[in-house]
Design an enzyme around this catalytic site. Structure first.
Site, short mmCIF file in Angstrom:
data_model
loop_
_atom_site.label_atom_id
_atom_site.label_comp_id
_atom_site.label_asym_id
_atom_site.label_seq_id
_atom_site.Cartn_x
_atom_site.Cartn_y
_atom_site.Cartn_z
N LYS A 1 -4.33 -10.73 -5.88
CA LYS A 1 -5.58 -11.05 -5.41
C LYS A 1 -6.64 -10.11 -5.87
O LYS A 1 -6.38 -8.86 -6.26
CB LYS A 1 -5.49 -10.97 -3.77
CG LYS A 1 -5.45 -9.46 -3.23
CD LYS A 1 -5.58 -9.46 -1.56
CE LYS A 1 -6.09 -8.00 -1.44
NZ LYS A 1 -6.77 -7.76 -0.17
N LYS B 1 -10.87 -4.32 -4.57
CA LYS B 1 -11.49 -3.51 -4.96
C LYS B 1 -10.85 -2.26 -5.29
O LYS B 1 -11.35 -1.25 -6.10
CB LYS B 1 -12.71 -3.08 -3.93
CG LYS B 1 -12.21 -2.92 -2.73
CD LYS B 1 -13.31 -3.01 -1.53
CE LYS B 1 -12.76 -3.06 -0.18
NZ LYS B 1 -13.50 -3.87 0.72
N LYS C 1 0.69 -1.29 -0.06
CA LYS C 1 0.15 0.02 -0.16
C LYS C 1 0.86 1.25 0.06
O LYS C 1 0.42 2.31 -0.77
CB LYS C 1 -1.21 -0.16 1.25
CG LYS C 1 -2.32 -0.93 1.07
CD LYS C 1 -3.01 -0.77 2.00
CE LYS C 1 -4.37 -1.75 2.11
NZ LYS C 1 -5.30 -1.78 2.95
P1 ADP Z 1 -9.99 -5.42 0.13
O1 ADP Z 1 -8.57 -6.37 0.02
O2 ADP Z 1 -10.69 -5.82 -1.29
O3 ADP Z 1 -9.85 -3.92 0.17
P2 ADP Z 1 -10.68 -5.81 3.04
O4 ADP Z 1 -9.36 -5.42 3.12
O5 ADP Z 1 -11.74 -4.95 3.39
O6 ADP Z 1 -10.83 -5.87 1.22
O7 ADP Z 1 -11.01 -7.17 3.39
C1 ADP Z 1 -12.03 -8.07 3.75
C2 ADP Z 1 -11.95 -9.45 3.82
O8 ADP Z 1 -12.05 -9.75 2.74
C3 ADP Z 1 -10.69 -9.68 4.64
O9 ADP Z 1 -10.95 -10.89 5.60
C4 ADP Z 1 -9.62 -10.24 3.61
O10 ADP Z 1 -8.87 -11.11 3.91
C5 ADP Z 1 -10.82 -10.81 2.51
N1 ADP Z 1 -10.39 -10.61 1.32
C6 ADP Z 1 -10.18 -9.58 0.36
N2 ADP Z 1 -9.85 -9.84 -0.90
C7 ADP Z 1 -9.68 -11.13 -0.77
C8 ADP Z 1 -9.29 -12.13 -1.75
N3 ADP Z 1 -9.18 -11.74 -3.23
N4 ADP Z 1 -9.38 -13.54 -1.64
C9 ADP Z 1 -9.87 -13.92 -0.47
N5 ADP Z 1 -10.34 -13.17 0.74
C10 ADP Z 1 -10.15 -11.84 0.53
#
Ligand code: ADP
Length: 319
Positions: free
Chosen positions: A188, A191, A110
């Site tokens: 991964k 968003k 990040k």
């Molecule tokens: P992002 O990474 O999309 O910003 P968050 O950090 O809010 O999402 O993550 C919310 C939850 O979703 C966390 O438990 C994170 O580990 C899970 N998560 C986010 N992206 C993935 C992914 N590509 N595969 C599996 N779990 C995910």
């Protein structure tokens, strides 16, 4: 078990969040004491549009309710409504080493994309505070959060040995679909990447069909199966079951796989699973969401303040 997990209100939720975390929340709430949090203080550690944040918080809560979080069974609240999280983060900062935060891969990733800030650096300590303030035993998250939960365990252990037994060591609870890749097969699903690489929970059927049709695959006959193809077959497993995934894996090994057959099957399965979620989401009003969040924060007031009091006593801050 006492369960804690959070999700950032930083844009549209996608099937990676759903399969990696939220779907598991719904299963866990049946038999455990669950607390789910919209972590707005985490979301502001990278650049964000302040005017959009209130709507993002409401939308994130609606998504959590729509996937099946039941406020009668679980507590759903917003992080900044309970000031004890930030207070505990400060107290934990005093037993956290710079080195262990510098090693966090999410921080490094990040910090490359966004402006480095103390808040971004300290993100994992705030997450440890989120978990430890409720003395949670289990944290259901995706694989990308492994290092952060490990830090929460280390801080619990360190606090206990310095100041006396206080916190249980929270366990990481991963799902079988702990890491969903983007539809381009590159890293991964997230968003913060272009919307063509993720399926949002509120994408329309046509958008889902289009995005899956354009998803990257290998040619179907090379010796190595590409990560992009493995990821798509993994999605087939998640949305239609093991049998169909094994059928496509076998076809891929034989070099006979037809993506023109597999992709529509996957798209229709995702559409079917998301349809009731989208329907439910459309029925939830903003005022309903606001009262659920404020009720949730009120329910947690007693326990959060009790932990802060106990910690301050142990740290010698009560006179
Ligand atoms: P992002 O990474 O999309 O910003 P968050 O950090 O809010 O999402 O993550 C919310 C939850 O979703 C966390 O438990 C994170 O580990 C899970 N998560 C986010 N992206 C993935 C992914 N590509 N595969 C599996 N779990 C995910």
């Amino acid at each position: 078990m006492k369960i804690f997990s959070g999700i950032q209100p930083s844009g549209q939720f996608h099937i990676g969040n759903f399969l990696g975390a939220m779907k598991n929340w719904v299963v866990l709430q049946k038999e455990n004491d669950c607390i789910f949090c919209i972590v707005d203080l985490h979301a502001i550690t990278v650049d964000y549009p302040p005017k959009e944040m209130p709507q993002r918080i409401l939308d994130a809560t609606k998504d959590a309710l729509a996937v099946g979080i039941d406020p009668a069974k679980s507590i759903l609240f917003r992080q900044s409504d309970r000031p004890e999280h930030a207070e505990l983060a400060w107290l934990l900062n005093t037993i956290t080493n710079m080195g262990e935060l510098s090693r966090m891969t999410q921080y490094k990733e990040k910090a490359e994309k966004h402006q480095e800030s103390v808040g971004l650096f300290d993100y994992p300590v705030l997450m440890a505070a989120d978990i430890l303030i409720y003395k949670a035993d289990g944290v259901p998250v995706g694989e990308d959060q492994t290092q952060h939960v490990e830090l929460a365990r280390d801080l619990a252990r360190r606090f206990n040995s310095k100041f006396g037994q206080t916190f249980p060591e929270p366990k990481l609870l991963l799902t079988p679909t702990k890491r969903i890749l983007g539809l381009d097969g590159q890293g991964k699903m997230s968003k913060s990447n272009p919307s063509s690489t993720y399926i949002a929970l509120n994408d329309s059927p046509d958008t889902i069909r289009q995005k899956i049709a354009l998803a990257t695959t290998d040619a179907g006959n090379e010796p190595e199966i590409s990560n992009a193809t493995k990821n798509l077959i993994g999605l087939i497993e998640a949305f239609t079951g093991k049998e169909r995934a094994e059928y496509y894996f076998e076809a891929r090994r034989q070099g006979t796989i037809k993506y023109s057959e597999m992709k529509p099957e996957l798209a229709e399965a995702i559409i079917k699973e998301l349809e009731p979620i989208q329907k439910k989401r459309a029925e939830i009003s903003d005022s309903n969401v606001k009262s659920i969040l404020s009720d949730g924060a009120k329910k947690l007031e007693g326990v959060a303040q009790k932990t802060i009091k106990e910690i301050k006593e142990k740290m010698g801050l009560v006179i």
